[in-house]
Design an enzyme around this catalytic site. Structure first.
Site, PDB file in Angstrom:
ATOM      1  N   GLY A  75       7.143  -8.007  -1.853  1.00  0.00           N
ATOM      2  CA  GLY A  75       7.843  -8.009  -3.134  1.00  0.00           C
ATOM      3  C   GLY A  75       7.054  -7.377  -4.269  1.00  0.00           C
ATOM      4  O   GLY A  75       5.885  -7.011  -4.126  1.00  0.00           O
ATOM      5  N   SER A  94       0.534  -6.853  -5.899  1.00  0.00           N
ATOM      6  CA  SER A  94      -0.499  -7.077  -4.874  1.00  0.00           C
ATOM      7  C   SER A  94      -1.247  -5.798  -4.528  1.00  0.00           C
ATOM      8  O   SER A  94      -2.412  -5.840  -4.136  1.00  0.00           O
ATOM      9  CB  SER A  94       0.128  -7.685  -3.612  1.00  0.00           C
ATOM     10  OG  SER A  94       1.178  -6.879  -3.122  1.00  0.00           O
ATOM     11  N   PRO A 134       7.444   2.773   4.809  1.00  0.00           N
ATOM     12  CA  PRO A 134       7.938   3.892   5.614  1.00  0.00           C
ATOM     13  C   PRO A 134       6.866   4.970   5.749  1.00  0.00           C
ATOM     14  O   PRO A 134       5.977   5.098   4.905  1.00  0.00           O
ATOM     15  CB  PRO A 134       9.132   4.414   4.811  1.00  0.00           C
ATOM     16  CG  PRO A 134       9.483   3.325   3.847  1.00  0.00           C
ATOM     17  CD  PRO A 134       8.209   2.591   3.572  1.00  0.00           C
ATOM     18  N   HIS A 171      11.093  11.598  -4.797  1.00  0.00           N
ATOM     19  CA  HIS A 171      10.316  12.784  -4.422  1.00  0.00           C
ATOM     20  C   HIS A 171      10.733  14.020  -5.220  1.00  0.00           C
ATOM     21  O   HIS A 171      10.272  15.122  -4.931  1.00  0.00           O
ATOM     22  CB  HIS A 171      10.453  13.049  -2.921  1.00  0.00           C
ATOM     23  CG  HIS A 171       9.718  12.065  -2.079  1.00  0.00           C
ATOM     24  ND1 HIS A 171       9.797  12.016  -0.702  1.00  0.00           N
ATOM     25  CD2 HIS A 171       8.866  11.051  -2.419  1.00  0.00           C
ATOM     26  CE1 HIS A 171       9.039  11.043  -0.235  1.00  0.00           C
ATOM     27  NE2 HIS A 171       8.468  10.433  -1.262  1.00  0.00           N
ATOM     28  N   HIS A 213       5.392   1.285  -3.350  1.00  0.00           N
ATOM     29  CA  HIS A 213       4.517   0.728  -2.322  1.00  0.00           C
ATOM     30  C   HIS A 213       4.178  -0.735  -2.596  1.00  0.00           C
ATOM     31  O   HIS A 213       3.908  -1.492  -1.665  1.00  0.00           O
ATOM     32  CB  HIS A 213       3.237   1.557  -2.216  1.00  0.00           C
ATOM     33  CG  HIS A 213       3.433   2.827  -1.461  1.00  0.00           C
ATOM     34  ND1 HIS A 213       2.433   3.424  -0.718  1.00  0.00           N
ATOM     35  CD2 HIS A 213       4.514   3.627  -1.330  1.00  0.00           C
ATOM     36  CE1 HIS A 213       2.905   4.536  -0.152  1.00  0.00           C
ATOM     37  NE2 HIS A 213       4.156   4.690  -0.533  1.00  0.00           N
ATOM     38  N   ARG A 226       5.196   5.949  -7.280  1.00  0.00           N
ATOM     39  CA  ARG A 226       4.818   5.660  -5.888  1.00  0.00           C
ATOM     40  C   ARG A 226       4.131   4.306  -5.777  1.00  0.00           C
ATOM     41  O   ARG A 226       4.376   3.550  -4.833  1.00  0.00           O
ATOM     42  CB  ARG A 226       3.900   6.767  -5.364  1.00  0.00           C
ATOM     43  CG  ARG A 226       3.536   6.644  -3.887  1.00  0.00           C
ATOM     44  CD  ARG A 226       2.813   7.900  -3.417  1.00  0.00           C
ATOM     45  NE  ARG A 226       2.552   7.876  -1.981  1.00  0.00           N
ATOM     46  CZ  ARG A 226       1.382   7.579  -1.438  1.00  0.00           C
ATOM     47  NH1 ARG A 226       0.346   7.261  -2.221  1.00  0.00           N
ATOM     48  NH2 ARG A 226       1.220   7.579  -0.121  1.00  0.00           N
ATOM     49  N   ASN A 241      -1.820   4.201   1.820  1.00  0.00           N
ATOM     50  CA  ASN A 241      -2.383   4.121   0.465  1.00  0.00           C
ATOM     51  C   ASN A 241      -3.794   4.699   0.324  1.00  0.00           C
ATOM     52  O   ASN A 241      -4.128   5.274  -0.720  1.00  0.00           O
ATOM     53  CB  ASN A 241      -2.413   2.657  -0.002  1.00  0.00           C
ATOM     54  CG  ASN A 241      -1.034   2.060  -0.135  1.00  0.00           C
ATOM     55  OD1 ASN A 241      -0.098   2.728  -0.561  1.00  0.00           O
ATOM     56  ND2 ASN A 241      -0.910   0.781   0.226  1.00  0.00           N
TER      57      ASN A 241
END
Length: 337
Positions: free
Chosen positions: A63, A67, A155, A185, A57, A53, A86
């Site tokens: 990109g 980060s 999303p 998932h 994310h 995940r 997050n």
């Protein structure tokens, strides 16, 4: 200055990764990352899903540049960790920290945090049942982390199929990629807050989501009653939350998708046919999932011209002259950041 500028332009135009990028500069890099991920996995079986995940994310926001790992942004912006998708749910950062510490003691200043995260995501799916595959490396780390960009790009678990397709299209990912990558998932859990409206008040109708299997809905209502802690967790893939397989798609076909964004894939004619093909073909799912994961891993790669190799994944490097090293150990360029 002209030479440096030309080098920067060329680097940006030629941003790409390579298989086994660190073979010469840090030959044990991939082994070190794999060992760290495996060690954490032995203590916590949910770690692979968390790392996968994080990779998703990270890549969807400016990109695959690490980060999301930052605790502060170079421009002072509120960071991605504080974004709604997050905050209080993104986890696994300690795994990346541990891998980085070991790599810095072995090959200081060589392996990027973005690559550590990419390798950790690959190792996570392999540890949970996917066939081994090579994850190309050579990414540089970004210096900017921005909550607003994250909230615009990521999303939502409440999205319709139309919105999901639009979100992926903005990343130059196809409808096929959307269905393939939703297969992530197949492992992991979700907090009650991300699906409880489906159980009690779907789209403000005052009744449950009619697409939800009644028996499954009753199970979920027991796990997440109306007064439940919003952060209680339920398996994303009923009966198979620790194995990368096509059970996720079989559950969707049976009306047992946990998130609205999951079940929506069966309500759109373009995505529904792919869901059904994966539900009946494990090998096809594994192949397509791997291809789309690798494709996502190439999103807006940073180079020496617009990135760095962080010494600490949570902080950008102090402003200084950075020497960028190529795979053969030669200095490629120097720039002040």
């Amino acid at each position: 200055m002209l030479v440096v500028s030309l080098l920067a332009i060329l680097c940006l135009a030629d941003a790409r990764t390579e298989e086994f990028f660190y073979n010469r500069t840090c030959p044990n890099a991939e082994t070190i990352v794999r060992d760290v991920v495996t060690s954490h996995f032995r203590n916590n079986r949910t770690i692979p899903a968390a790392l996968l995940r994080l990779f998703f994310h990270d890549c969807f926001v400016e990109g695959c540049d690490g980060s999301l790992l930052l605790d502060a942004s170079a421009d002072g912006a509120v960071i991605e960790k504080q974004a709604l998708p997050n905050i209080n749910s993104a986890r696994g950062f300690e795994v990346i920290d541990d891998a980085k510490a070991r790599l810095e003691s072995t090959c200081p200043g060589v392996v990027s945090c973005a690559d550590i995260l990419a390798l950790a995501a690959r190792d996570s799916v392999v540890l949970t049942g996917a066939p081994f595959f090579v994850m190309p490396t050579g990414r540089f780390d970004g210096r900017i982390s921005n909550r607003t960009l994250a909230e615009a790009a990521l999303p939502s678990p409440f999205d319709s199929a139309t919105r999901l397709k639009d979100s992926f299209s903005r990343q130059n990912l196809t409808v096929q990629d959307l269905v393939h990558l939703s297969g992530a998932h197949t492992i992991g859990q979700s907090q009650c807050q991300f699906f409880s409206p489906r159980l009690y008040n779907f789209s403000n109708t005052g009744v449950p989501d009619p697409t939800l299997n009644a028996t499954y809905r009753a199970e979920l209502q027991q796990a997440c009653p109306r007064n439940a802690n919003a952060t209680n967790r339920v398996a994303l893939d009923r009966g198979s939350e620790f194995v990368v397989d096509n059970s996720y798609y079989r559950n969707l076909v049976a009306g047992r998708g946990l998130l609205r964004s999951d079940q929506e894939l069966t309500l759109d004619s373009e995505t529904e046919s792919i869901v059904r093909s994966f539900a009946g073909d494990e090998n096809r799912f594994q192949l397509r999932f791997r291809r789309s994961l690798l494709k996502m891993g190439e999103l807006r790669i940073k180079t020496s011209a617009n990135g760095e190799i962080r010494r600490n994944c949570r902080r950008v490097n102090p402003r200084s002259t950075i020497i960028v090293t190529t795979t053969n150990g030669d200095d490629a360029a120097a720039s002040t950041i």
